[in-house]
Motif scaffolding. Structure first.
Motif: not given
Length: 369
Positions: A8-12, A16-18, A79-80, A85-86
């Motif tokens: 998984l990409s860091v952005r994804f 998910l964390s946010y 999610l959006v 933001l990521a």
């Protein structure tokens, strides 16, 4: 290439964390509201003069759909918003990754030049730019060194080939003269190879560190080169005090020998002088070598520590060296975490100053050999 499967990409992951953090925070907030409302709502139905008073069942039927819609909104918003933001937060990292790929392909001239305030990404980008600048300078220096070394190594081989061709075409030629000239050329080639090996050893910094008295090292170098100085008509004057530096006795002796040798060879035709002095400074020891000689331009002085550079002209005699003297000195000084300065004297000649870290008291002292 790495054989690891793609993940998984860091952005994804950040998205998910946010979103997960927002959902947990919303759930806790709804739970607090629910508990707070339960304190003021009766558990059983109560009839009053004005009609039916809402109880906890009524509150649950009214609160549950609203809470569900709120959770749906938090999931979508998390999610959006987290994705956007990521992406914004990782944009500087994408620039650094692009610069890294260009550097890996051989383009060391590219720089990131990260704009904006000084934060963690800006510090990383600035550190990467500094590393690229140093790598570019080192690669350029190594390329020049390789070209010069190839030229210098090719010269004695070409001379040897020419001498052998002459001898083959002229069988009646005296062999003693040929052997003597071949011996001189071969000696110069051996000296060059040995100098390259010393330079490589100093660059790799593979040596034991002991306490070395520079004053004794200088005396040993001056004593070894005294016959050459007498032949050149140059006087050597040494002075100073006990100066204990930390490093390799062999390499520091090579450094002192190169400095004194250069000061003797690149001097006045006759009546020249070499001054060698050692002193102790604040936190360092100082070795200074000065000599008389020709007046040198500042532009020329700045290039003397580069490989295969020789004063005002390329000297070709029995004691000219191979053009690596000061280059080896520079590498040895840097390997010992010291500094080297080369300054032209107004009256002619040079003053070369070496500063090295002072040896701690507990370090064993290597005796003069």
């Amino acid at each position: 290439m790495s054989s690891r499967p793609p993940g998984l990409s860091v952005r994804f992951k950040l998205t998910l964390s946010y979103a997960g953090f927002l959902i947990i925070a919303g759930t806790l907030l709804l739970a607090v509201v629910w508990v707070f409302l339960l304190r003021y709502v009766p558990n059983r139905p109560i009839m009053a003069l004005g009609g039916h008073v809402p109880n906890q069942g009524d509150l649950l039927r009214a609160f549950a759909p609203a809470a569900a819609w709120v959770m749906v909104f938090l999931v979508v918003f998390g999610l959006v918003g987290g994705w956007m933001l990521a992406g914004r937060m990782l944009a500087p990292l994408a620039r650094i990754t692009q610069a890294t790929r260009k550097a890996a392909s051989g383009s060391l001239s590219h720089r990131i030049w990260m704009p904006g305030p000084k934060d963690e990404f800006r510090e990383l980008a600035d550190a990467f730019d500094t590393m690229l600048a140093r790598l570019e300078a080192q690669v350029s220096e190594q390329q020049r060194f390789a070209a010069n070394a190839s030229h210098e190594l090719r010269t004695p081989l070409a001379i040897t080939q020419a001498l052998l061709d002459v001898a083959r075409n002229d069988p009646k030629r005296e062999t003693d003269e040929l052997i003597e000239r071949l011996h001189i050329v071969n000696t110069r080639a051996i000296d060059l190879v040995e100098a390259l090996l010393v330079l490589s050893r100093a660059d790799q910094r593979r040596f034991a560190k002991d306490s070395v008295d520079l004053s004794l090292v200088v005396e040993e170098a001056a004593e070894t080169l005294l016959p050459l100085a007498e032949k050149q008509g140059v006087a050597i004057e040494t002075s100073g005090e006990v100066t204990r530096a930390v490093g390799s006795h062999v390499l520091l002796l090579q450094m002192a020998t190169n400095l004194v040798h250069n000061a003797i060879v690149h001097n006045l035709p006759e009546g020249g002088t070499v001054w060698v002095d050692t002193a102790v400074g604040p936190g360092s020891v100082v070795l200074s070598v000065s000599n008389t000689g020709a007046v040198l331009a500042p532009q020329l002085v700045s290039t003397l520590t580069e490989p295969f550079q020789r004063g005002t002209k390329r000297i070709r005699n029995d004691h000219a060296g191979v053009g690596l003297g000061l280059a080896i000195v520079k590498s040895i000084v840097h390997a010992h975490e010291g500094t080297l300065s080369v300054v032209a004297r107004a009256a002619g000649g040079l003053t070369i100053t070496v500063r090295l870290p002072v040896a701690p008291p507990h370090l064993p002292t290597i005796p003069n050999r």
